[in-house]
Structures are given as C-alpha cells and as structure tokens.
Design a protein around this motif. Structure first.
Motif, PDB file in Angstrom:
ATOM      1  N   GLN A  51       3.156  -4.098 -10.363  1.00  9.97           N
ATOM      2  CA  GLN A  51       2.802  -3.992  -8.949  1.00  9.97           C
ATOM      3  C   GLN A  51       2.847  -2.510  -8.554  1.00  9.97           C
ATOM      4  O   GLN A  51       3.432  -1.690  -9.257  1.00  9.97           O
ATOM      5  N   SER A 109       4.300  -1.609  -5.881  1.00  5.54           N
ATOM      6  CA  SER A 109       5.503  -1.498  -5.052  1.00  5.54           C
ATOM      7  C   SER A 109       6.523  -0.440  -5.516  1.00  5.54           C
ATOM      8  O   SER A 109       7.204   0.140  -4.667  1.00  5.54           O
ATOM      9  N   GLN A 120       6.868   2.581  -3.450  1.00  8.39           N
ATOM     10  CA  GLN A 120       7.668   2.589  -2.216  1.00  8.39           C
ATOM     11  C   GLN A 120       8.959   3.362  -2.459  1.00  8.39           C
ATOM     12  O   GLN A 120       9.347   4.237  -1.687  1.00  8.39           O
ATOM     13  N   ARG A 149      -0.343  -7.287 -15.991  1.00  7.65           N
ATOM     14  CA  ARG A 149       0.469  -8.492 -16.146  1.00  7.65           C
ATOM     15  C   ARG A 149       0.026  -9.245 -17.384  1.00  7.65           C
ATOM     16  O   ARG A 149      -1.122  -9.122 -17.823  1.00  7.65           O
ATOM     17  N   GLN A 177      -4.044  -2.862  -7.248  1.00  6.38           N
ATOM     18  CA  GLN A 177      -3.430  -3.197  -5.968  1.00  6.38           C
ATOM     19  C   GLN A 177      -3.491  -1.984  -5.052  1.00  6.38           C
ATOM     20  O   GLN A 177      -3.646  -0.849  -5.498  1.00  6.38           O
ATOM     21  N   GLU A 220      -0.922  -0.660  -2.170  1.00  2.98           N
ATOM     22  CA  GLU A 220       0.376  -0.850  -1.539  1.00  2.98           C
ATOM     23  C   GLU A 220       0.401  -0.065  -0.238  1.00  2.98           C
ATOM     24  O   GLU A 220      -0.280   0.954  -0.113  1.00  2.98           O
ATOM     25  N   THR A 257      11.297  -7.645   0.665  1.00  4.45           N
ATOM     26  CA  THR A 257      11.061  -7.669   2.113  1.00  4.45           C
ATOM     27  C   THR A 257      11.791  -8.863   2.718  1.00  4.45           C
ATOM     28  O   THR A 257      11.979  -9.896   2.073  1.00  4.45           O
ATOM     29  N   GLY A 315       0.227  -9.699   0.792  1.00  4.64           N
ATOM     30  CA  GLY A 315       1.631 -10.005   1.044  1.00  4.64           C
ATOM     31  C   GLY A 315       2.235  -8.875   1.854  1.00  4.64           C
ATOM     32  O   GLY A 315       1.800  -7.729   1.759  1.00  4.64           O
ATOM     33  N   ALA A 364       6.168  -3.201   4.730  1.00  3.06           N
ATOM     34  CA  ALA A 364       5.405  -2.909   3.521  1.00  3.06           C
ATOM     35  C   ALA A 364       4.364  -4.000   3.338  1.00  3.06           C
ATOM     36  O   ALA A 364       4.481  -5.083   3.910  1.00  3.06           O
ATOM     37  N   PHE A 365       3.361  -3.675   2.567  1.00  2.08           N
ATOM     38  CA  PHE A 365       2.348  -4.695   2.255  1.00  2.08           C
ATOM     39  C   PHE A 365       1.685  -4.344   0.932  1.00  2.08           C
ATOM     40  O   PHE A 365       1.744  -3.201   0.471  1.00  2.08           O
TER      41      PHE A 365
HETATM   42  N1  DAH Z   1       4.056  -6.456  -4.945  1.00  2.00           N
HETATM   43  C1  DAH Z   1       3.691  -7.792  -4.491  1.00  2.00           C
HETATM   44  C2  DAH Z   1       2.988  -8.520  -5.621  1.00  2.00           C
HETATM   45  O1  DAH Z   1       2.498  -7.889  -6.518  1.00  2.00           O
HETATM   46  C3  DAH Z   1       2.783  -7.690  -3.270  1.00  2.00           C
HETATM   47  C4  DAH Z   1       3.541  -7.275  -2.072  1.00  2.00           C
HETATM   48  C5  DAH Z   1       4.072  -8.229  -1.255  1.00  2.00           C
HETATM   49  C6  DAH Z   1       3.748  -5.960  -1.793  1.00  2.00           C
HETATM   50  C7  DAH Z   1       4.807  -7.886  -0.124  1.00  2.00           C
HETATM   51  C8  DAH Z   1       4.460  -5.587  -0.659  1.00  2.00           C
HETATM   52  C9  DAH Z   1       4.977  -6.565   0.159  1.00  2.00           C
HETATM   53  O2  DAH Z   1       4.685  -4.328  -0.335  1.00  2.00           O
HETATM   54  O3  DAH Z   1       5.684  -6.218   1.259  1.00  2.00           O
HETATM   55  O4  DAH Z   1       2.915  -9.717  -5.594  1.00  2.00           O
END
Ligand code: DAH
Length: 340
Positions: A170, A172, A175, A196, A210, A212, A253, A284, A307-308
């Motif tokens: 990811q 993430s 972050q 993955r 992705q 982020e 989160t 997400g 975050a998303f």
């Molecule tokens: N990293 C998560 C995934 O790969 C996606 C994600 C969900 C990122 C929620 C975020 C978050 O920053 O707040 O499934």
C-alpha cells in the motif's frame, strides 16, 4: 615512332570523346597520361631515336600530351555539368506533397489518471510526493498500527526481499515517512506502485497503483474528510454524482469509512456495472489512529488528521468504462491510442 604517336593520339582523343562519366574519363587519363600511360611510355622510348630526330619528336610528343590534357579538361567540365544537372533533376523535391506526419505518442490512461487526481488535490493545497516501492515491514505494517500478529497482514501478503524488507502492499507507509520528516500541517498525496500476492484476472494484478492522501493539523475533523473527498469525487467523476460514506475498518484509522459514488451508468437505479447496488466503492479513508501519530512522535491530544487511499486502476476503469484491468497492462496500441 612518329606513326605510333599519331595512332595513340587518335585513340586517346576518341577515348576522351567517348567517356560518358567522370569516372570513365579518369580511367582514360590514367591510360594515356598516367605514369605508366601510353604517351608517357613514348617519352621513355625516345632514347631509341637517332639524336637528331629527338627534338622534333619531343616537341610533337609534348603537343600531343597538351592536346590530350586540354581535351580531358574540356570533357571533364562538360561531364561535371551534365552530372550536376542529372543530380538536380533526380533530387528535386515536390514541396507541394503532403508531409509525413510524425506519430505522436500519448500518455497512458493510468498516467492521465494520476495527473488528474493529483491536480485536483494540488488545487486544494496538497503536495505530491513519492516513496520507495521496496519498503520495510516497519513502515508498511508496524508503524501503521498493524503489528506482526494482526490479521490485516494476511489479506496483504506480498513479495519479501528479506524477513523485514518487502515490496509495499500500500502507499500508506508514506504517511509515516512524511510525518517523521516534517512538522504539521502535513498535506500530501502519494501516487505510486504497490504489490500483492494476487493472481491476474479482470480485477486483480500483482502490481497496481494507489494514491494515498494525508492531512494532519490542529482541529481537523471528520467533516473535513467528508468535504475534501466529496469535492474530489465531484471534480473527478462529475458534480451530478452522489457520494456516501460507509463505516469500515482499517488498522491505521479510527473511525474508518469507505466512500462510494453513485453509479455513473444507471444513476443509482442498479445495473451490471454496480452489480445492482446503485453505488460503487472508490476509496478507503478515516481519521488517523492515535497510535500512528504516536509512532511518529506527534501528540494525538494536540493534532488530528484524516487519510485516504484509492486504487488507481479501479477509479480509472470506472471513469472510462474499462471492463478488464489487463487492458491497462498489455500495451495494445489499439486500446491505448483511444486516450489522447
Ligand atoms: N491502504 C489501504 C489499502 O490498501 C487503503 C487505505 C484505507 C488508505 C484507508 C488510507 C486509509 O489512507 O485511511 O487497502
């Protein structure tokens, strides 16, 4: 010997007149005036003549050589002029002919998608950053409140370089890296490849992308999350789309939510694309978990953030109505050239 000279002179003048190219003419020059040429040879044979005959013969020989030389030069000039004319005629270009258009490439739909998404967030004050695809287990999982025993690791199995180094599952982890190296406010989006252990099919690939997002500051609330992500959805998919947030779970989160947009094909009534739901999940999100803030030395009492994360292939496929993810990786120009 006098007759020999006359005969050679005659042959030489004929040969000059008959040479049709400058190359052929050069052969004639060598044949008669070269070091081993026929007229040159006569000069050497002069010693065989009676001494009183030599001056007259020498003079005749010189005249003959001069004559041949002069004819050679005249012919050379004529041939050069003719060859130039021929070359000019051969090489003329028709300036009225339509040009050959260079084949212009175009950006890949995923690149277009990254640019569009990032631009929307840049316009809201976010900064675009990138991070390593080879990541440590610590950044990819542990610092994101996902310790070794956590079941969330199971659904993100990946390729390991060593026990603690892996291909990130990811975006993430960025972050954590961004918060570690900067002071709040933090406002970034992070596009990039993730990996993955998935089989390839119409909706899965072991490599995908992705984007982020992270915003951390004083007093950030869930209302900010909803406002920013709704603004994004309206700009990316169109202002007529509705959005909804559903409770979900992510380790990093709390609370967490998935965001859906109303189906663009049926407008929410339910169809094949949205599988009868009327809604399509696109990302997400959630409020950054206090444990994640603590892991980077931020005070969760003073700072909050959201975050998303979204799957780029998915949102691009939905936007353009692409029904098979493999089209995005096969590099078939018939497909790619539709995205100019
Ligand atoms: N990293 C998560 C995934 O790969 C996606 C994600 C969900 C990122 C929620 C975020 C978050 O920053 O707040 O499934």
């Amino acid at each position: 010997m006098k007759e020999r000279l006359e005969a050679i002179l005659g042959t030489a003048l004929d040969a000059v007149a008959q040479a049709e190219t400058t190359d052929a003419l050069e052969d004639v020059r060598v044949r008669f005036l070269g070091r081993k040429g026929e007229l040159t040879a006569l000069l050497r044979q002069m010693g065989q003549l009676a001494p009183e005959l030599r001056p007259a013969f020498g003079e005749a020989l010189n005249r003959a050589r001069d004559r041949v030389q002069a004819e050679l030069e005249a012919r050379q000039a004529a041939l050069l002029a003719r060859e130039k004319q021929e070359r000019l005629r051969r090489e003329t270009i028709d300036v009225t002919m339509p040009g050959r258009a260079p084949v212009l490439g175009s950006a890949h739909p995923l690149t277009i998608g990254i640019r569009e998404v990032c631009e929307i967030f840049v316009n809201m004050g976010f900064k675009v950053i990138e991070g390593p695809e080879v990541e440590t287990e610590f950044y990819n999982f542990t610092a994101l409140n996902t310790p070794a025993y956590h079941p969330a690791r199971d659904v993100q199995d990946t390729f390991y370089i060593s026990d603690s180094v892996l291909l990130r599952t990811q975006t993430s982890p960025m972050q954590v890296r961004e918060m570690e190296r900067s002071k709040p406010p933090v406002k970034v989006v992070v596009p990039g490849k993730v990996y993955r252990r998935d089989q390839i099919d119409a909706t899965h690939s072991p490599v995908f992308h992705q984007i982020e997002g992270l915003l951390v500051d004083e007093g950030v609330t869930f209302a900010d999350l909803k406002g920013v992500l709704t603004a994004f959805a309206h700009q990316f998919y169109g202002a007529d789309r509705k959005v909804r947030f559903r409770p979900h779970y992510f380790p990093f989160t709390e609370p967490s939510a998935e965001m859906d947009v109303s189906c663009g094909l049926c407008g929410g009534a339910g169809c094949r694309v949205c599988k009868g739901e009327g809604w399509i999940e696109i990302l997400g999100s959630g409020m950054v978990h206090p444990n994640v803030l603590r892991a980077v030395g931020y005070d969760p009492e003073a700072l909050t953030g959201f975050a998303f994360g979204m799957g780029l292939e998915r949102i691009v496929m939905l936007k353009y109505g692409i029904d098979d993810m493999r089209l995005l990786f096969e590099n078939d120009l018939r497909f790619l050239s539709q995205f100019r």
